[in-house]
Motif scaffolding. Sequence first.
Motif, PDB file in Angstrom:
ATOM      1  N   UNK A   7       0.870  -1.173   0.000  1.00 47.28           N
ATOM      2  CA  UNK A   7       0.000   0.000   0.000  1.00 47.28           C
ATOM      3  C   UNK A   7       0.913   1.230   0.000  1.00 47.28           C
ATOM      4  N   UNK A   8       0.556   2.236  -0.759  1.00 44.90           N
ATOM      5  CA  UNK A   8       1.395   3.427  -0.865  1.00 44.90           C
ATOM      6  C   UNK A   8       1.695   4.010   0.520  1.00 44.90           C
ATOM      7  N   UNK A   9       2.974   4.171   0.813  1.00 43.74           N
ATOM      8  CA  UNK A   9       3.419   4.764   2.064  1.00 43.74           C
ATOM      9  C   UNK A   9       3.539   3.794   3.234  1.00 43.74           C
ATOM     10  N   UNK A  10       3.066   2.572   3.080  1.00 42.31           N
ATOM     11  CA  UNK A  10       3.054   1.621   4.204  1.00 42.31           C
ATOM     12  C   UNK A  10       4.456   1.223   4.658  1.00 42.31           C
ATOM     13  N   UNK A  11       5.345   0.962   3.727  1.00 41.03           N
ATOM     14  CA  UNK A  11       6.696   0.526   4.095  1.00 41.03           C
ATOM     15  C   UNK A  11       7.435   1.660   4.802  1.00 41.03           C
ATOM     16  N   UNK A  12       7.343   2.856   4.285  1.00 36.77           N
ATOM     17  CA  UNK A  12       8.000   3.997   4.923  1.00 36.77           C
ATOM     18  C   UNK A  12       7.431   4.224   6.319  1.00 36.77           C
ATOM     19  N   UNK A  13       6.112   4.118   6.453  1.00 35.10           N
ATOM     20  CA  UNK A  13       5.476   4.276   7.758  1.00 35.10           C
ATOM     21  C   UNK A  13       6.037   3.251   8.745  1.00 35.10           C
ATOM     22  N   UNK A  14       6.120   1.993   8.310  1.00 38.67           N
ATOM     23  CA  UNK A  14       6.635   0.938   9.188  1.00 38.67           C
ATOM     24  C   UNK A  14       8.074   1.196   9.596  1.00 38.67           C
ATOM     25  N   UNK A  15       8.896   1.605   8.656  1.00 36.55           N
ATOM     26  CA  UNK A  15      10.314   1.846   8.956  1.00 36.55           C
ATOM     27  C   UNK A  15      10.478   2.984   9.961  1.00 36.55           C
ATOM     28  N   UNK A  16       9.691   4.030   9.829  1.00 35.86           N
ATOM     29  CA  UNK A  16       9.738   5.131  10.789  1.00 35.86           C
ATOM     30  C   UNK A  16       9.164   4.677  12.136  1.00 35.86           C
ATOM     31  N   UNK A  17       8.084   3.923  12.093  1.00 32.98           N
ATOM     32  CA  UNK A  17       7.439   3.446  13.323  1.00 32.98           C
ATOM     33  C   UNK A  17       8.382   2.571  14.147  1.00 32.98           C
TER      34      UNK A  17
END
Length: 73
Positions: free
Chosen positions: A32-42
Motif C-alpha cells: 500500500x502506498x506509504x506503508x513501508x516507509x510508515x513501518x520503517x519510521x514506526x
Amino acid sequence: MSKPILCLDFDGVIHSYTSPWVNSQTILDPPTEGAIMFMLVALKHFDVVIYSSRSKDMRGRIAMKSWLKEHAG
C-alpha cells in the motif's frame, strides 16, 4: 524500558490486497502506498507486530516474511 507495541494488519494495510485471495502463501500485490516507509519510521518508536489471517499457517507466515524482505529490504 521497552517500546510500546504497534500492531499492523498485513492484507489491505501493508500489502495492498487488490487481487483476489488465492491461498495463504500467495501474495500477489505491491505494498500500500506509504506503508513501508510508515513501518520503517514506526520501528524507531514502537515494536511493530504484523498480524494476518495468513498467520495461522506456517506457509503464510513464511510468505509474509519473504514479501516483507523483498519490499522493505
